[in-house]
Design a protein around this motif. Structure first.
Motif, PDB file in Angstrom:
ATOM      1  N   ALA A  34      -2.394   7.369  30.285  1.00 22.69           N
ATOM      2  CA  ALA A  34      -1.596   6.284  30.859  1.00 22.69           C
ATOM      3  C   ALA A  34      -2.028   6.076  32.301  1.00 22.69           C
ATOM      4  O   ALA A  34      -1.996   7.028  33.095  1.00 22.69           O
ATOM      5  N   VAL A  35      -2.427   4.859  32.638  1.00 19.91           N
ATOM      6  CA  VAL A  35      -2.995   4.622  33.966  1.00 19.91           C
ATOM      7  C   VAL A  35      -1.956   4.189  35.004  1.00 19.91           C
ATOM      8  O   VAL A  35      -2.289   4.082  36.178  1.00 19.91           O
ATOM      9  N   SER A  36      -0.713   3.949  34.581  1.00 17.45           N
ATOM     10  CA  SER A  36       0.301   3.497  35.538  1.00 17.45           C
ATOM     11  C   SER A  36       1.680   3.618  34.925  1.00 17.45           C
ATOM     12  O   SER A  36       1.835   3.779  33.703  1.00 17.45           O
ATOM     13  N   VAL A  37       2.698   3.512  35.786  1.00 14.42           N
ATOM     14  CA  VAL A  37       4.082   3.487  35.319  1.00 14.42           C
ATOM     15  C   VAL A  37       4.311   2.288  34.405  1.00 14.42           C
ATOM     16  O   VAL A  37       4.988   2.391  33.376  1.00 14.42           O
ATOM     17  N   ALA A  38       3.738   1.148  34.763  1.00 11.53           N
ATOM     18  CA  ALA A  38       3.907  -0.058  33.942  1.00 11.53           C
ATOM     19  C   ALA A  38       3.346   0.157  32.540  1.00 11.53           C
ATOM     20  O   ALA A  38       3.932  -0.300  31.551  1.00 11.53           O
ATOM     21  N   ALA A  39       2.226   0.842  32.442  1.00 11.49           N
ATOM     22  CA  ALA A  39       1.632   1.101  31.131  1.00 11.49           C
ATOM     23  C   ALA A  39       2.588   1.905  30.261  1.00 11.49           C
ATOM     24  O   ALA A  39       2.760   1.633  29.068  1.00 11.49           O
ATOM     25  N   VAL A  40       3.213   2.915  30.853  1.00 11.54           N
ATOM     26  CA  VAL A  40       4.166   3.741  30.115  1.00 11.54           C
ATOM     27  C   VAL A  40       5.363   2.910  29.667  1.00 11.54           C
ATOM     28  O   VAL A  40       5.781   2.961  28.500  1.00 11.54           O
ATOM     29  N   ASN A  41       5.924   2.134  30.581  1.00 17.68           N
ATOM     30  CA  ASN A  41       7.146   1.404  30.263  1.00 17.68           C
ATOM     31  C   ASN A  41       6.935   0.320  29.215  1.00 17.68           C
ATOM     32  O   ASN A  41       7.768   0.147  28.311  1.00 17.68           O
ATOM     33  N   PHE A  42       5.837  -0.417  29.307  1.00 19.12           N
ATOM     34  CA  PHE A  42       5.577  -1.456  28.305  1.00 19.12           C
ATOM     35  C   PHE A  42       5.314  -0.837  26.931  1.00 19.12           C
ATOM     36  O   PHE A  42       5.817  -1.322  25.914  1.00 19.12           O
ATOM     37  N   ALA A  43       4.540   0.241  26.895  1.00 18.33           N
ATOM     38  CA  ALA A  43       4.272   0.898  25.618  1.00 18.33           C
ATOM     39  C   ALA A  43       5.552   1.477  25.027  1.00 18.33           C
ATOM     40  O   ALA A  43       5.783   1.399  23.809  1.00 18.33           O
ATOM     41  N   ASP A  44       6.398   2.054  25.871  1.00 17.74           N
ATOM     42  CA  ASP A  44       7.649   2.632  25.390  1.00 17.74           C
ATOM     43  C   ASP A  44       8.555   1.564  24.784  1.00 17.74           C
ATOM     44  O   ASP A  44       9.181   1.779  23.734  1.00 17.74           O
ATOM     45  N   ASN A  45       8.638   0.403  25.440  1.00 18.73           N
ATOM     46  CA  ASN A  45       9.453  -0.686  24.891  1.00 18.73           C
ATOM     47  C   ASN A  45       8.924  -1.142  23.537  1.00 18.73           C
ATOM     48  O   ASN A  45       9.705  -1.438  22.623  1.00 18.73           O
ATOM     49  N   ALA A  46       7.589  -1.192  23.404  1.00 17.05           N
ATOM     50  CA  ALA A  46       7.003  -1.598  22.132  1.00 17.05           C
ATOM     51  C   ALA A  46       7.325  -0.589  21.037  1.00 17.05           C
ATOM     52  O   ALA A  46       7.617  -0.954  19.887  1.00 17.05           O
ATOM     53  N   LEU A  47       7.289   0.696  21.370  1.00 12.80           N
ATOM     54  CA  LEU A  47       7.617   1.735  20.396  1.00 12.80           C
ATOM     55  C   LEU A  47       9.094   1.673  20.002  1.00 12.80           C
ATOM     56  O   LEU A  47       9.442   1.806  18.818  1.00 12.80           O
ATOM     57  N   LYS A  48       9.969   1.476  20.971  1.00 10.70           N
ATOM     58  CA  LYS A  48      11.399   1.413  20.685  1.00 10.70           C
ATOM     59  C   LYS A  48      11.730   0.229  19.777  1.00 10.70           C
ATOM     60  O   LYS A  48      12.613   0.323  18.919  1.00 10.70           O
ATOM     61  N   THR A  49      11.020  -0.880  19.966  1.00 14.50           N
ATOM     62  CA  THR A  49      11.250  -2.055  19.112  1.00 14.50           C
ATOM     63  C   THR A  49      10.978  -1.719  17.651  1.00 14.50           C
ATOM     64  O   THR A  49      11.637  -2.231  16.735  1.00 14.50           O
ATOM     65  N   ARG A  50      10.000  -0.846  17.413  1.00 14.34           N
ATOM     66  CA  ARG A  50       9.643  -0.435  16.052  1.00 14.34           C
ATOM     67  C   ARG A  50      10.426   0.799  15.587  1.00 14.34           C
ATOM     68  O   ARG A  50      10.243   1.239  14.451  1.00 14.34           O
ATOM     69  N   GLY A  51      11.225   1.369  16.472  1.00 11.16           N
ATOM     70  CA  GLY A  51      11.899   2.613  16.121  1.00 11.16           C
ATOM     71  C   GLY A  51      10.933   3.763  15.938  1.00 11.16           C
ATOM     72  O   GLY A  51      11.154   4.672  15.139  1.00 11.16           O
ATOM     73  N   GLN A  52       9.854   3.744  16.705  1.00  9.63           N
ATOM     74  CA  GLN A  52       8.756   4.704  16.534  1.00  9.63           C
ATOM     75  C   GLN A  52       8.689   5.652  17.733  1.00  9.63           C
ATOM     76  O   GLN A  52       8.723   5.205  18.881  1.00  9.63           O
ATOM     77  N   PRO A  53       8.570   6.947  17.516  1.00 13.46           N
ATOM     78  CA  PRO A  53       8.484   7.889  18.640  1.00 13.46           C
ATOM     79  C   PRO A  53       7.075   7.940  19.212  1.00 13.46           C
ATOM     80  O   PRO A  53       6.105   7.513  18.571  1.00 13.46           O
TER      81      PRO A  53
END
Length: 251
Positions: A58-77
Motif C-alpha cells: 500500500a503506497v498511501s493512506v488513500a490507497a488503504v481507505n479506498f481499497a477497504d471501502n471496496a472490500l466492505k461493499t462486497r462483504g469481503q475481508p
C-alpha cells in the motif's frame, strides 16, 4: 510560525490542530482531494486471488481507505498475506482496517520498501501494489527481476485544485505565511505551478518542510533554498521539523 498546509483532508485539519496546539498559526489550503481510481472495482477480485505466500503493498493512506471501502461493499475481508506500507501513516491506516503488523521501511520511499529483507527473495510470489494514478514505477521492475509476479491496482486518482493561483498566493501573502509544509512531490510541483511568475520569488523564499530526500531534491531543482527534511509525512515528524526551526530562530 505561520505555515501553509496544503495536504488533503482530513489530514489537513488534523495537522493544523496539532500545529495550533504547538503555538503555530497554520493557514489551511488543501490543494488535493481524492476520487475513486479507474481500477478500484477490480480491487476485491485481485485481493481475493492472493494466497498466504503473497504480498500487498500500500503506497498511501488513500490507497488503504479506498481499497477497504471496496472490500466492505462486497462483504469481503482483507486477505491473509504479508502487507507492506510505504510509511508509518499508511501502516496505521492498515491497522485501523484490521490489518496489523504491516512491514514499514525506515526509508519511506520505493527504495526503502525494495530494501526490506522480506522482499529480497519473492520468487514465485504474487505482489499486488495498491496505488493512485501517476505513481512511481520502481517497485514492479525491481520485484519482477527478483522473480515475483507483480500487478498494480489504481484504486484512487488525484484531483488537484486548479482555481486562480494568483489569488491564492495573494491571500497567503496577506496572512503572512512564512513557511510551507509539503507532504508529496506532486503537491510541491502543483504548488509551484499555481504561483504566477511574479510570485515565484516570494514562494521560493519561504521555509519548506518536506517528507523525504526525494522531495528535498525536487525542491532544490525548483529553486527552494530553505528546506528541512522531516524524514516522514506524519504529523509528529512535520511538527518536530517546524519546531526545530522555531527553536533555532530564538537562539
Amino acid at each position: 510560525m505561520i505555515p501553509l498546509v496544503v495536504r488533503p483532508e482530513p489530514q489537513n485539519h488534523r495537522l493544523c490542530e496539532a500545529l495550533r496546539q504547538a503555538g503555530h498559526q497554520p493557514v489551511a489550503t488543501p490543494l488535493l482531494s481524492f476520487a475513486p481510481g479507474a481500477e478500484l472495482a477490480q480491487a476485491p477480485r485481485l485481493l481475493g486471488e492472493l494466497g498466504s505466500r503473497d504480498y500487498v503493498i500500500a503506497v498511501s493512506v488513500a490507497a488503504v481507505n479506498f481499497a477497504d471501502n471496496a472490500l466492505k461493499t462486497r462483504g469481503q475481508p482483507w486477505p491473509d498475506v504479508t502487507y507492506v506500507a510505504v510509511g508509518e501513516a499508511t501502516g496505521r491506516a492498515l491497522a485501523a482496517v484490521g490489518v496489523p503488523h504491516a512491514l514499514v521501511p525506515d526509508d519511506p520511499r520505493s527504495e526503502g520498501m525494495a530494501a526490506l529483507p522480506e522482499l529480497q527473495n519473492p520468487a514465485g510470489c504474487r505482489v499486488l501494489i495498491l496505488r493512485g494514478d501517476g505513481g512511481r514505477d520502481m517497485m514492479a521492475p525491481t520485484l519482477t527481476q527478483r522473480g515475483a509476479q507483480v500487478a498494480y491496482c489504481e484504486v484512487y486518482r488525484r484531483c488537484y485544485r486548479d482555481d486562480a493561483g494568483e489569488q491564492l498566493v495573494k491571500e497567503w501573502q496577506r496572512q503572512g505565511v512564512d513557511s510551507i509544509i509539503i507532504t508529496s512531490g506532486g503537491l510541491l510541483q502543483h504548488l509551484f505551478q499555481l504561483a504566477a511568475d511574479s510570485a515565484k520569488d516570494w514562494l521560493l523564499s519561504r521555509l519548506l518542510i518536506v517528507p523525504s530526500i526525494r522531495v528535498t531534491e525536487q525542491a532544490k531543482a525548483l529553486g527552494f533554498t530553505h528546506i528541512i527534511n522531516a524524514k516522514g509525512a506524519s504529523n509528529p515528524a512535520l511538527l518536530s521539523a517546524l519546531d526545530e526551526r522555531k527553536r533555532n530562530d530564538r537562539q
